[in-house]
Write an enzyme that holds these catalytic residues in place. Structure first.
Site, PDB file in Angstrom:
ATOM      1  N   SER A 144       0.844  -1.192   0.000  1.00  0.00           N
ATOM      2  CA  SER A 144       0.000   0.000   0.000  1.00  0.00           C
ATOM      3  C   SER A 144       0.881   1.243   0.000  1.00  0.00           C
ATOM      4  O   SER A 144       2.077   1.172   0.307  1.00  0.00           O
ATOM      5  CB  SER A 144      -0.875  -0.018   1.266  1.00  0.00           C
ATOM      6  OG  SER A 144      -1.532   1.216   1.464  1.00  0.00           O
ATOM      7  N   TYR A 157      -4.015  -0.843   9.961  1.00  0.00           N
ATOM      8  CA  TYR A 157      -3.799  -1.050   8.525  1.00  0.00           C
ATOM      9  C   TYR A 157      -2.379  -0.639   8.142  1.00  0.00           C
ATOM     10  O   TYR A 157      -1.678  -1.362   7.430  1.00  0.00           O
ATOM     11  CB  TYR A 157      -4.820  -0.234   7.728  1.00  0.00           C
ATOM     12  CG  TYR A 157      -4.751  -0.443   6.236  1.00  0.00           C
ATOM     13  CD1 TYR A 157      -5.401  -1.508   5.630  1.00  0.00           C
ATOM     14  CD2 TYR A 157      -4.030   0.427   5.430  1.00  0.00           C
ATOM     15  CE1 TYR A 157      -5.347  -1.703   4.257  1.00  0.00           C
ATOM     16  CE2 TYR A 157      -3.960   0.242   4.059  1.00  0.00           C
ATOM     17  CZ  TYR A 157      -4.623  -0.822   3.470  1.00  0.00           C
ATOM     18  OH  TYR A 157      -4.556  -1.024   2.109  1.00  0.00           O
TER      19      TYR A 157
END
Length: 252
Positions: A144, A157
């Protein structure tokens, strides 16, 4: 272009019901692979299987809760039962929970880490033995932009995606000698369910857009070429790399 062909290969793609996972699964099939698609619920990959069927490749479906260790291991065994060893693993399945860090629920912290990190590592372990036996294999973890930065209100996350980048390098170090390439793709800002909150925040959406040299947010199809490259023989000397597919966002 033969180096980019996936003919005769079997790929396992988690989180393949929609968005980035669906686009990757379809790309694998278009390149010649048979694809085992997983999602969190029975029938979740029906649309993906319909798209794969149009490529003349075989598509299979498995449902598993990635936060359940036993379910993850059962999924891996079922995937191998469809057509033998897995040649390509794409750890795309993931989740996110937004909450201020000062009061972030520990139950959500554990769930996000279990889904995004633990399940990915377990699946890497599950396919590695067969890849070693066959003398080749491709593992693609989905990282990410938050593998590079901290974000806001998504500490679990962010922690999981930093860890995915590190895990990718660690496994590449150990398994490269077996001709197994372990790489990651770090998608930029794509139009998916995970970024829905950002898309609805007009101020934040425009801030992000202004930083992207390409002048637009990504669409799932923008990830397909990178995924096929890392799954194919064309990337045989690429190992332990985190490939940003971000329209140039990191360059700013």
């Amino acid at each position: 272009m033969q180096d980019f062909s996936l003919t005769g290969k079997t790929a396992l793609v988690t989180g393949a019901s929609r968005g980035l996972g669906q686009a990757i699964a379809v790309a694998m099939a278009e390149a010649g692979a048979n694809v085992v698609c997983s999602s969190s619920r029975e029938g979740g990959c029906a649309e993906t299987l319909d798209l794969i069927a149009k490529t003349s490749q075989q598509g299979f479906e498995i449902a598993a809760d990635l936060s359940d260790e036993k379910a993850v291991m059962q999924m891996a065994e079922k995937a191998k039962a469809f057509s033998g060893d897995i040649d390509i693993l794409v750890n795309n399945g993931g989740t996110i929970h937004r909450h201020p860090a000062v009061s972030y629920p520990m139950a959500e912290w554990r769930r996000v880490l279990q889904v995004n990190l633990d399940a990915s590592f377990m699946l890497c372990q599950a396919v590695a033995e067969g890849m070693m036996k066959n003398g080749q294999g491709k593992i693609i973890n989905i990282a990410s932009m938050l593998s590079y930065s901290g974000g806001m209100t998504v500490p679990a996350y962010t922690a999981s995606k930093h860890a995915i980048a590190g895990l990718t390098k660690a496994l590449a170090n150990e398994w490269g000698q077996h001709n197994i390439q372990v790489n990651a793709i770090a998608p930029g800002y794509f139009r998916t369910d995970n970024t829905e909150a950002l898309q609805q925040n007009t101020t934040r959406y425009n801030e992000i857009l202004q930083r992207i040299p390409a002048g637009r947010w990504g669409d799932p199809e923008d990830l397909q070429g990178a995924a096929v490259f890392l799954a194919s023989h064309a990337s045989n000397y690429v190992n332990g790399h985190v490939l940003a597919v971000d329209g140039g966002w990191l360059a700013r």
